[in-house]
Motif scaffolding. Structure first.
Motif, PDB file in Angstrom:
ATOM      1  N   ILE B  93     -18.684 127.296  30.079  1.00 14.15           N
ATOM      2  CA  ILE B  93     -19.339 127.458  31.388  1.00 14.15           C
ATOM      3  C   ILE B  93     -18.569 128.439  32.261  1.00 14.15           C
ATOM      4  O   ILE B  93     -17.431 128.820  31.965  1.00 14.15           O
ATOM      5  N   GLU B  94     -19.192 128.861  33.337  1.00  9.53           N
ATOM      6  CA  GLU B  94     -18.490 129.563  34.400  1.00  9.53           C
ATOM      7  C   GLU B  94     -19.125 129.157  35.726  1.00  9.53           C
ATOM      8  O   GLU B  94     -20.146 128.465  35.745  1.00  9.53           O
ATOM      9  N   ILE B  95     -18.484 129.561  36.826  1.00  6.28           N
ATOM     10  CA  ILE B  95     -18.992 129.180  38.144  1.00  6.28           C
ATOM     11  C   ILE B  95     -19.544 130.426  38.817  1.00  6.28           C
ATOM     12  O   ILE B  95     -18.825 131.412  38.994  1.00  6.28           O
ATOM     13  N   ARG B  96     -20.816 130.392  39.170  1.00  4.47           N
ATOM     14  CA  ARG B  96     -21.396 131.469  39.976  1.00  4.47           C
ATOM     15  C   ARG B  96     -21.016 131.174  41.419  1.00  4.47           C
ATOM     16  O   ARG B  96     -21.482 130.213  42.025  1.00  4.47           O
ATOM     17  N   VAL B  97     -20.102 131.991  41.976  1.00  5.03           N
ATOM     18  CA  VAL B  97     -19.440 131.668  43.248  1.00  5.03           C
ATOM     19  C   VAL B  97     -20.321 132.006  44.438  1.00  5.03           C
ATOM     20  O   VAL B  97     -20.883 133.101  44.499  1.00  5.03           O
TER      21      VAL B  97
END
Lengths: 586, 586
Positions: B93-97
């Motif tokens: 996953i990653e975080i869309r900031v």
């Protein structure tokens, strides 16, 4: 094999078993043909039994040669007692002894190893190893172990890491009250022993260990008050990426866990009180909430009636002692003497008796009409039979005096039950204290304590009104711990140092490597430290910490058992490259 | 709120969640329209993601202003990564900031915070707070916490009590290597810091606490060898009413528990070896049993053939290196150089190659026929392809030399796998050591160590042959701990002191309050102390303890981070009533 069972283990269900026990001879009762020995170990007492004719005469002779505190190993059979002792868990059985081996002899102890010993304090400190055999001390030390284990269980379960910090740390120029340790390998230089791991735990936050704790020894070389020790133990904690609320919840959780596991007590949410409220209503930043008697202010009602001491006073306050209107003249005089003691320092005590017949009688009837005094009793919510005790004077002083009187009344009225626990968070401490002598501000907690964000603007205009993100955990009027959210913002830190009169250089000298570390990404963080000795004593229902420490020191910092501190050899001083100063003639 | 999750928590199943994370900027990759940030905390790394057009430009600008090790708080949405990273738990996953808040800036660190850092030892010691951010050190400190917790769990479950003993103890005249602490309240007198709680734990046995432990700091002011620290941590234990067997079983149980809980490794019963066997076959009281190569003695086969070095030798021993007959001249020369190094001190090395074709080739063919040498290879149980390495000389010296060679061969042949563990009890140590210089006996362990009952008669006739009830726990050639059964019988103790040349007065001076306590019923007791730093390092698969201590000191006893020890103010010296000696000109 020294034992198959401990001296606390055997029950009626063990009757018939061949057993081996070892322990200390607590007591011998020799009735001629019958002989009983109470054998003691950490786990309890078991009664041993020998009988002429039935037992081997050689074994009986061995038994007769024993004395108190001899160490023995016995073999025998568990039998049911004829006359049972319901007071001890092993009271239904005794051991019919077949073999006795004397493992060690003992001199006659200088005091009895009983719950109520005949030994005085000094003697028991010197022979601490014998005193520790007594149930009360033994139980205290076992309680201490349990509390430490449960503390660790809880904090571990919450993701905290116990991280050991150094005991040989840097001595700082301002480190008054530091114990120092000369370094042989670095002549002329000294380590210091930590007064707390404060800087190291903040460093650990900079390092990213976001939940730290340590049950850790701390050291303070100060003139010892009644119940202080030069070395003491702290539950030391620090957290990152948290607010004050997170810390209060975490350590409220820990405290509940301890009370639950150790004493089976559960609590509703801990009460919270801001510092100003605590001072106004209890005259103390650690109010004992096991009982009421909150202060009632009377300035508006009591001034202007010609009573000089009230008219001149900055503050007039009173407490209500329920159902004490029948206090005699002697009792009231004793209370007056109490508040006039130099360490309390009140000039006198005013009382108002709201008698059961509805009349009111006071020590200031000359100045106040019954109608005047009725207004007072109304304000206190007093009912017939109650007694009001009133003091006046300078605000800070009179509150302190009334705090002492309130606690004394709590004691007299049996309202401070050691088996009742009232935990309390005191919050919103002032950030700064003004020192009249040096005419400067000091940090009430320490210079890294952060102000409440909404009060930051006041730093410029009204520093004394700035509240800190600082908090104390108080139980039954005892400060169990305290802490704060730290400043992690460099601009704010600079402002604090300048308010406190630190130059950059001074800050660097005193807080050296922590200031350096803060340059490399310090996270928001805060923490708390709890006095572990104090906590154990509280759980043990006692005020003094000394008997909750296995080997304490006395008020002069001396270990009476080891006879320490002591002189050291000149050769050793030479190697450390230090010399003793000639002591001044006195 | 600083975070809803840690940087190690989010998984594919969290996609779509709105989250808040806080941590340190590990890395920024700016590809123009796309920008990634690796955000790090104690728990892991999570990838943050911003994209021109999609993300708020102000947030992108904030991200661009960040640097390595900045502290930030971000809000955003968990999304599935396009290109997944299988190497980290959050790699899917990653975080869309959507929001970035800079909580703190950071100077550029002096070395990279990576598993393989570019920082040298000195630099990393100075900036320890940054070094501790690296995974390897962080994991070591977490391992240490786990080991301490599991040690306590286990000992608590076995009925042990953790009892804190004092850090400010009595300085004794013979206390060389004691750190001392001047007492301000008792001018001219000093405390000492404990080298171990030995006397206090024996006192606790006298007090009846029959199972004591403590994870405790100890102090020794000695010139530091490569891997010693002036303060170190011990798992210190003592038990009453036990035999040596009980102690071995208890601490074997503890060690098994630790290996099982921490590493998932189970063991059969630990091997046991008496001290004489260890010396005879491994030349060491702490043999590494991960591999064989036990010594083989050759006196009867090798002497009398005219080779002077052998004929004059007290002892000729060899080891067999399997499948090493192909070693080249260069390799053999290197081994010869190795044993001839001054710190090892052999005069030379003899080899015998048992070639795969069945022929035998040695460096002493001039003196021994192939038939002679065949007898040698037979004694070793060698097969074609094996290599024998042989040393000769004085018994003690040659065994020590061969021990070094054996360990070197173990290293060269990859037989010392840090993930394999071979625990061993070495038992039956000699009670006494004869010192040639002072011409007297010294206690090998300490003067309270008890002789084996069956050897007591030898105390009069052959003291050097008396075996002690002493034992060491050795794992992989490292001494993890050691202990002994103590003498509790006063007559035997007196005999020991007299053998060791102590007068009654000297015994009293050195062991003061313990001798007193022993008059009042000391039970049979014994104990063990394990080096905790060493144990953690072993569990971490490393030889050096330094990186398993949060804040270690260097070889000169200095804390490079805190710059300690340091000078203290004259005023402080005055208050302690000590003075620095003028340092001698050199």
């Amino acid at each position: 094999m020294f034992r198959t069972h401990t001296c606390g283990a055997l029950r009626l269900s063990d009757v018939g078993k061949e057993v081996v026990l070892s322990g200390w001879v607590q007591r011998i009762r020799d009735k001629g043909t019958l002989l009983w020995i109470d054998l003691r170990d950490r786990y309890g007492i078991t009664q041993l039994f020998l009988e002429t004719g039935l037992s081997d005469q050689k074994v009986i002779d061995k038994a007769r040669a024993l004395g108190r505190e001899y160490v023995i190993r016995v073999e025998g059979t568990v039998v049911e007692r004829e006359s049972k002792n319901p007071n001890i868990p092993t009271g239904e059985i005794e051991i019919r002894v077949t073999q006795i081996e004397q493992l060690n002899a003992s001199k006659t102890p200088p005091f009895t190893i009983e719950d109520n010993t005949d030994g005085g304090d000094e003697l028991r400190m010197k022979y601490r190893y014998l005193d520790l055999r007594r149930n009360s001390l033994k139980n205290n030390i076992m309680l201490r172990h349990k509390l430490a284990m449960q503390t660790r269980y809880y904090l571990d379960s919450q993701g905290f890491l116990e991280i050991e910090t150094p005991y040989l740390i840097k001595s700082t120029p301002e480190g008054a009250r530091d114990f120092v340790v000369p370094s042989r390998m670095n002549p002329g230089e000294f380590y210091a022993l930590p007064q707390s791991p404060q800087q190291y735990k903040q460093i650990l936050m900079v390092s990213g260990f976001d939940k730290y704790f340590q049950i850790v020894r701390c050291f303070r070389d100060e003139d010892l008050r009644a119940d202080r020790q030069p070395e003491f133990t702290q539950i030391d904690c620090e957290m990152s990426y948290i607010s004050q609320e997170d810390i209060l919840n975490t350590f409220e959780g820990m405290t509940r866990h301890l009370f639950n596991k150790i004493k089976g007590i559960t609590f509703d949410t801990f009460e919270r009180m801001d510092w100003h409220t605590a001072m106004k209503f209890y005259g103390s930043d650690k109010p004992d909430l096991r009982f009421g008697m909150a202060f009632v202010e009377l300035n508006d009602l009591a001034k202007g009636k010609g009573l000089g001491i009230f008219d001149e006073a900055e503050l007039i306050i009173g407490i209500k002692a329920e159902n004490c209107a029948e206090y005699t003249r002697k009792q009231l005089d004793a209370l007056t003497d109490f508040v006039k003691r130099p360490q309390i320092g009140a000039k006198g005590l005013v009382y108002v008796k709201y008698n059961t017949d509805g009349t009111i009688k006071s020590s200031v009837d000359k100045f106040y009409s019954p109608e005047d005094l009725k207004l007072w009793t109304d304000r206190f919510g007093a009912k017939p039979g109650d007694l009001l005790l009133i003091l006046s004077g300078n605000t800070d002083a009179v509150r302190k005096q009334m705090n002492e009187l309130r606690l004394e009344m709590g004691n007299q009225l049996g309202l401070r039950d050691p088996n009742v626990f009232k935990p309390l968070w005191v919050v919103d401490f002032p950030l700064l204290e003004w020192d009249k002598e040096t005419k400067r501000y000091y940090a009430m907690h320490h210079p890294f304590t952060s102000p409440k964000p909404e009060d930051i603007a006041l730093l410029e205009t009204n520093p004394e009104n700035v509240r800190a993100n600082a908090y104390d955990l108080v139980i039954n009027g005892v400060e169990i711990g305290g802490g704060s959210i730290r400043i992690h913002d460099r601009e704010l830190q600079r402002k604090m140092f300048s308010l406190l009169g630190f130059s950059d250089q001074e800050a660097q000298n005193q807080f050296g490597f922590l200031m350096d570390a803060f340059e490399y990404g310090a996270p928001p963080h805060g923490g708390i430290a709890l006095g572990f000795d104090r906590l154990v004593a509280m759980f043990g229902g006692q005020d003094s910490i000394r008997d909750f420490i296995a080997f304490p020191k006395n008020n002069a910092g001396r270990d009476m058992m080891a006879d320490s501190p002591s002189t050291i050899a000149t050769a050793q001083l030479d190697e450390l490259q230090i010399a003793l100063k000639a002591t001044k003639k006195e």
